[in-house]
Motif scaffolding. Structure first.
Motif, short mmCIF file in Angstrom:
data_model
loop_
_atom_site.label_atom_id
_atom_site.label_comp_id
_atom_site.label_asym_id
_atom_site.label_seq_id
_atom_site.Cartn_x
_atom_site.Cartn_y
_atom_site.Cartn_z
N PHE A 1 -21.37 8.68 -10.81
CA PHE A 1 -20.71 7.41 -11.13
C PHE A 1 -19.40 7.31 -10.38
O PHE A 1 -18.84 8.33 -9.97
CB PHE A 1 -20.51 7.29 -12.66
N LEU B 1 -21.72 1.17 -13.68
CA LEU B 1 -20.75 0.73 -14.67
C LEU B 1 -19.69 -0.15 -14.01
O LEU B 1 -19.62 -0.25 -12.79
CB LEU B 1 -20.12 1.93 -15.40
N ILE C 1 -19.45 12.01 -18.95
CA ILE C 1 -19.65 10.93 -19.91
C ILE C 1 -21.04 11.06 -20.51
O ILE C 1 -22.04 10.99 -19.79
CB ILE C 1 -19.48 9.55 -19.25
N GLU D 1 -24.34 10.01 -22.86
CA GLU D 1 -25.03 8.73 -23.02
C GLU D 1 -24.40 7.91 -24.13
O GLU D 1 -24.23 6.68 -24.00
CB GLU D 1 -26.51 8.97 -23.30
N TYR E 1 -21.18 6.51 -22.85
CA TYR E 1 -21.46 5.45 -21.88
C TYR E 1 -21.79 4.14 -22.59
O TYR E 1 -21.25 3.09 -22.25
CB TYR E 1 -22.62 5.86 -20.97
N ARG E 2 -22.68 4.22 -23.56
CA ARG E 2 -23.10 2.99 -24.25
C ARG E 2 -21.93 2.37 -25.01
O ARG E 2 -21.82 1.14 -25.08
CB ARG E 2 -24.27 3.29 -25.16
N LEU F 1 -23.51 11.26 -17.41
CA LEU F 1 -22.87 10.87 -16.16
C LEU F 1 -21.84 11.93 -15.78
O LEU F 1 -20.93 12.23 -16.57
CB LEU F 1 -22.17 9.52 -16.30
#
Length: 219
Positions: free
Chosen positions: A113, A123, A139, A141, A144-145, A179
């Protein structure tokens, strides 16, 4: 005075099948398009043919099941696998990912990323730079969300984590995303790794093998 630059035309052909005479099909399609659309060919014009149809006409391709079986053979029917730095592209990677997912029960997917190695974003970079994360962070999941999951690609209108997760789970395989730009992060999840990067694949493979991982490159 020349006021028109390069002109690119997409030429429609019949569906290409194995053992087709690709050269004849291309020439006939070009001539038919020229006739029906009132344009001419000139010296130094270039005809580009996608590698996909060349491979199909030559029978130089593999099926999803063949990809899956090859991975099973290499990793001895793995219960879990990790992949590192896959490209974020539906047409260039999704079918390969389907084969990988079909070969195992749990797949850990590590993404670079803010974009993959060819620039496809995952992102909102402005949001990243205003956050507590940076390109050296890991990061999960869930993180991230919570922080970036509302992002969609401005051209495709798709969030690739959502797209890839659905594709993997449709193969009856659990999907976990993380990530990180450090390839060895995947080793916190599994020692069975397929490195999917192209430009840094040798370095990635060496780093992972140095840490005791079983690694095969997707070339």
């Amino acid at each position: 005075m020349r006021d028109l630059g390069t002109v690119i035309r997409g030429i429609r052909t019949p569906i290409i099948k194995e053992n087709d005479d690709l050269a004849t099909i291309v020439v006939n399609s070009l001539l038919e398009a020229s006739k029906n659309n009132n344009f001419e060919f000139h010296d130094k014009d270039i005809v580009a043919i996608t590698e996909a149809v060349v491979g199909i006409s030559e029978g130089n391709y593999v099926t999803v099941d063949e990809v899956s079986q090859d991975i099973k053979n290499k990793f001895n029917n793995p219960e879990e696998l990790g992949i590192v730095f896959p490209i974020l592209s539906r047409n260039r990677f999704s079918l390969i990912l389907k084969g990988i997912a079909r070969s195992t029960k749990k797949l850990y997917v590590q993404l670079s990323f803010p974009s993959d190695e060819v620039g496809n974003g995952i992102l909102d970079e402005e949001k990243l730079y205003r956050s507590n994360y940076n390109v050296g962070s890991t990061i999960t999941e869930e993180e991230y969300r919570k922080n970036f999951g509302d992002w969609i690609h401005p051209f495709t209108g798709i969030n690739m984590i959502d797209f890839y997760k659905e594709l993997i789970e449709n193969e009856n395989c659990e999907a976990v995303f993380v990530l990180s730009n450090n390839p060895t992060e995947i080793l916190n999840y599994t020692k069975n790794v397929i490195n999917c990067d192209i430009h840094t694949r040798v370095r990635t493979k060496e780093l992972l093998e140095k840490e005791g991982a079983k690694v095969f490159g997707l070339y």
